[in-house]
Scaffold this motif. Structure first.
Motif, mmCIF file in Angstrom:
data_model
loop_
_atom_site.group_PDB
_atom_site.id
_atom_site.type_symbol
_atom_site.label_atom_id
_atom_site.label_comp_id
_atom_site.label_asym_id
_atom_site.label_seq_id
_atom_site.Cartn_x
_atom_site.Cartn_y
_atom_site.Cartn_z
ATOM 1 N N LYS A 47 0.815 -1.225 0.000
ATOM 2 C CA LYS A 47 0.000 0.000 0.000
ATOM 3 C C LYS A 47 0.842 1.266 0.000
ATOM 4 O O LYS A 47 0.464 2.264 -0.591
ATOM 5 C CB LYS A 47 -0.949 0.007 1.195
ATOM 6 C CG LYS A 47 -2.124 -0.909 1.015
ATOM 7 C CD LYS A 47 -3.119 -0.725 2.135
ATOM 8 C CE LYS A 47 -4.299 -1.647 1.906
ATOM 9 N NZ LYS A 47 -5.358 -1.422 2.890
ATOM 10 N N ALA A 48 1.968 1.219 0.656
ATOM 11 C CA ALA A 48 2.842 2.394 0.691
ATOM 12 C C ALA A 48 3.594 2.587 -0.619
ATOM 13 O O ALA A 48 4.169 3.634 -0.873
ATOM 14 C CB ALA A 48 3.837 2.270 1.843
ATOM 15 N N GLY A 49 3.572 1.569 -1.481
ATOM 16 C CA GLY A 49 4.269 1.650 -2.755
ATOM 17 C C GLY A 49 5.770 1.528 -2.636
ATOM 18 O O GLY A 49 6.503 1.960 -3.518
ATOM 19 N N THR A 50 6.224 0.913 -1.551
ATOM 20 C CA THR A 50 7.666 0.844 -1.306
ATOM 21 C C THR A 50 8.260 -0.550 -1.433
ATOM 22 O O THR A 50 9.459 -0.686 -1.639
ATOM 23 C CB THR A 50 7.991 1.386 0.106
ATOM 24 O OG1 THR A 50 7.246 0.628 1.064
ATOM 25 C CG2 THR A 50 7.637 2.857 0.221
ATOM 26 N N LYS A 51 7.457 -1.589 -1.311
ATOM 27 C CA LYS A 51 7.972 -2.967 -1.341
ATOM 28 C C LYS A 51 7.247 -3.781 -2.412
ATOM 29 O O LYS A 51 6.028 -3.753 -2.515
ATOM 30 C CB LYS A 51 7.756 -3.660 0.012
ATOM 31 C CG LYS A 51 8.428 -2.985 1.177
ATOM 32 C CD LYS A 51 9.869 -3.379 1.260
ATOM 33 C CE LYS A 51 10.461 -2.764 2.524
ATOM 34 N NZ LYS A 51 11.853 -2.794 2.559
ATOM 35 N N ARG A 52 8.020 -4.520 -3.177
ATOM 36 C CA ARG A 52 7.452 -5.442 -4.160
ATOM 37 C C ARG A 52 7.019 -6.721 -3.464
ATOM 38 O O ARG A 52 7.707 -7.209 -2.576
ATOM 39 C CB ARG A 52 8.497 -5.810 -5.211
ATOM 40 C CG ARG A 52 8.918 -4.678 -6.091
ATOM 41 C CD ARG A 52 9.971 -5.169 -7.066
ATOM 42 N NE ARG A 52 10.435 -4.081 -7.910
ATOM 43 C CZ ARG A 52 11.394 -4.188 -8.799
ATOM 44 N NH1 ARG A 52 12.015 -5.346 -8.960
ATOM 45 N NH2 ARG A 52 11.751 -3.164 -9.525
ATOM 46 N N TYR A 53 5.889 -7.267 -3.879
ATOM 47 C CA TYR A 53 5.499 -8.550 -3.293
ATOM 48 C C TYR A 53 4.996 -9.552 -4.319
ATOM 49 O O TYR A 53 4.395 -10.545 -3.988
ATOM 50 C CB TYR A 53 4.480 -8.373 -2.156
ATOM 51 C CG TYR A 53 3.111 -7.911 -2.571
ATOM 52 C CD1 TYR A 53 2.117 -8.823 -2.902
ATOM 53 C CD2 TYR A 53 2.804 -6.566 -2.617
ATOM 54 C CE1 TYR A 53 0.857 -8.407 -3.273
ATOM 55 C CE2 TYR A 53 1.549 -6.142 -2.975
ATOM 56 C CZ TYR A 53 0.577 -7.059 -3.288
ATOM 57 O OH TYR A 53 -0.671 -6.642 -3.646
ATOM 58 N N GLY A 54 5.291 -9.343 -5.537
ATOM 59 C CA GLY A 54 4.926 -10.308 -6.564
ATOM 60 C C GLY A 54 4.873 -9.652 -7.924
ATOM 61 O O GLY A 54 4.946 -8.437 -8.063
ATOM 62 N N SER A 55 4.722 -10.485 -8.924
ATOM 63 C CA SER A 55 4.639 -9.998 -10.293
ATOM 64 C C SER A 55 3.229 -9.487 -10.578
ATOM 65 O O SER A 55 2.249 -10.025 -10.062
ATOM 66 C CB SER A 55 4.998 -11.139 -11.249
ATOM 67 O OG SER A 55 5.029 -10.673 -12.566
ATOM 68 N N SER A 56 3.131 -8.453 -11.384
ATOM 69 C CA SER A 56 1.817 -7.972 -11.809
ATOM 70 C C SER A 56 1.341 -8.838 -12.980
ATOM 71 O O SER A 56 2.025 -9.774 -13.393
ATOM 72 C CB SER A 56 1.891 -6.503 -12.242
ATOM 73 O OG SER A 56 2.541 -6.387 -13.499
ATOM 74 N N ASP A 57 0.213 -8.490 -13.542
ATOM 75 C CA ASP A 57 -0.343 -9.220 -14.678
ATOM 76 C C ASP A 57 0.155 -8.660 -16.017
ATOM 77 O O ASP A 57 -0.496 -8.804 -17.045
ATOM 78 C CB ASP A 57 -1.878 -9.149 -14.641
ATOM 79 C CG ASP A 57 -2.393 -7.723 -14.770
ATOM 80 O OD1 ASP A 57 -1.589 -6.765 -14.650
ATOM 81 O OD2 ASP A 57 -3.598 -7.548 -14.984
ATOM 82 N N TRP A 58 1.340 -8.055 -16.036
ATOM 83 C CA TRP A 58 1.803 -7.316 -17.198
ATOM 84 C C TRP A 58 1.878 -8.149 -18.468
ATOM 85 O O TRP A 58 1.686 -7.616 -19.572
ATOM 86 C CB TRP A 58 3.144 -6.633 -16.919
ATOM 87 C CG TRP A 58 4.311 -7.560 -16.784
ATOM 88 C CD1 TRP A 58 4.748 -8.184 -15.653
ATOM 89 C CD2 TRP A 58 5.203 -7.975 -17.827
ATOM 90 N NE1 TRP A 58 5.858 -8.954 -15.915
ATOM 91 C CE2 TRP A 58 6.161 -8.844 -17.245
ATOM 92 C CE3 TRP A 58 5.296 -7.693 -19.195
ATOM 93 C CZ2 TRP A 58 7.180 -9.437 -17.979
ATOM 94 C CZ3 TRP A 58 6.313 -8.275 -19.922
ATOM 95 C CH2 TRP A 58 7.240 -9.133 -19.323
ATOM 96 N N LYS A 59 2.139 -9.433 -18.376
ATOM 97 C CA LYS A 59 2.268 -10.252 -19.592
ATOM 98 C C LYS A 59 0.932 -10.454 -20.299
ATOM 99 O O LYS A 59 0.896 -10.679 -21.506
ATOM 100 C CB LYS A 59 2.877 -11.611 -19.267
ATOM 101 C CG LYS A 59 4.368 -11.554 -19.036
ATOM 102 C CD LYS A 59 4.945 -12.945 -18.914
ATOM 103 C CE LYS A 59 6.434 -12.910 -18.712
ATOM 104 N NZ LYS A 59 7.003 -14.254 -18.631
ATOM 105 N N THR A 60 -0.171 -10.388 -19.585
ATOM 106 C CA THR A 60 -1.493 -10.584 -20.188
ATOM 107 C C THR A 60 -2.308 -9.295 -20.231
ATOM 108 O O THR A 60 -3.359 -9.246 -20.863
ATOM 109 C CB THR A 60 -2.292 -11.648 -19.409
ATOM 110 O OG1 THR A 60 -2.412 -11.235 -18.046
ATOM 111 C CG2 THR A 60 -1.612 -13.006 -19.491
ATOM 112 N N TYR A 61 -1.821 -8.263 -19.570
ATOM 113 C CA TYR A 61 -2.501 -6.968 -19.517
ATOM 114 C C TYR A 61 -2.634 -6.400 -20.923
ATOM 115 O O TYR A 61 -1.711 -6.503 -21.732
ATOM 116 C CB TYR A 61 -1.663 -6.035 -18.629
ATOM 117 C CG TYR A 61 -2.178 -4.632 -18.490
ATOM 118 C CD1 TYR A 61 -3.188 -4.326 -17.596
ATOM 119 C CD2 TYR A 61 -1.626 -3.599 -19.235
ATOM 120 C CE1 TYR A 61 -3.641 -3.034 -17.432
ATOM 121 C CE2 TYR A 61 -2.061 -2.293 -19.082
ATOM 122 C CZ TYR A 61 -3.075 -2.014 -18.178
ATOM 123 O OH TYR A 61 -3.514 -0.730 -18.028
ATOM 124 N N THR A 62 -3.767 -5.799 -21.213
ATOM 125 C CA THR A 62 -3.938 -5.176 -22.525
ATOM 126 C C THR A 62 -3.796 -3.663 -22.425
ATOM 127 O O THR A 62 -2.891 -3.086 -23.002
ATOM 128 C CB THR A 62 -5.288 -5.547 -23.156
ATOM 129 O OG1 THR A 62 -6.341 -5.244 -22.238
ATOM 130 C CG2 THR A 62 -5.327 -7.014 -23.541
#
Length: 154
Positions: A47-62
């Motif tokens: 929520k703070a936008g400071t820590k990564r916690y996984g991959s987004s859906d970028w490969k399937t995102y349109t």
């Protein structure tokens, strides 16, 4: 065909998404040339936008464009060109680059002279709320002159 980068075309050298925050993309509807410029993060953040916690859906995102997504329901994916046009190392650079590119392309007002339609389907440009360090100004200017100014069909 899904490749290393999903359905996204990338004309640069191979890269590791873990080395970047996200990318600027262009989606083009090939039947009319209508385009949308957007940004997508490679990773989910807390929520703070400071820590990564996984991959987004970028490969399937349109795209976040309602208009393009409506067209995707009517036409096959082959009628679209999905391109990554710039990799960005930080969230600040990603946001600033998207806004800068949209301004420099006159994305809210540009009209295609052949189709007499808006060239870009973007309806707004987000505000940049922080000063960006190490902003790749030269890279953005070259990108606009060399890559975004011509038709994606190669």
């Amino acid at each position: 065909m899904q490749g290393r980068y999903g359905h996204w075309r990338w004309g640069g050298a191979d890269f590791d998404p873990n080395d970047y925050h996200g990318f600027i993309y262009r989606v083009t509807f090939l039947l009319t040339g209508e385009r949308y410029i957007g940004k997508k993060a490679f990773h989910r953040l807390n929520k703070a936008g400071t820590k990564r916690y996984g991959s987004s859906d970028w490969k399937t995102y349109t795209t976040s464009s309602t208009h393009i997504n409506e067209l995707l329901e009517q036409y096959p994916k082959e009628c679209f060109c999905f391109e990554m046009v710039l990799l960005c190392e930080t969230k600040a650079i990603l946001s600033h680059a998207e806004c800068n590119i949209l301004h420099k392309l006159d994305a809210l007002t540009e009209v295609d002279p052949v189709w007499e339609l808006p060239r870009y389907l973007n309806k707004r440009i987000d505000a940049v709320r922080w000063i960006t360090k190490n902003y790749p100004k030269l890279e953005i200017d070259q990108l606009i002159r060399l890559h975004l100014s011509f038709d994606p069909i190669k």
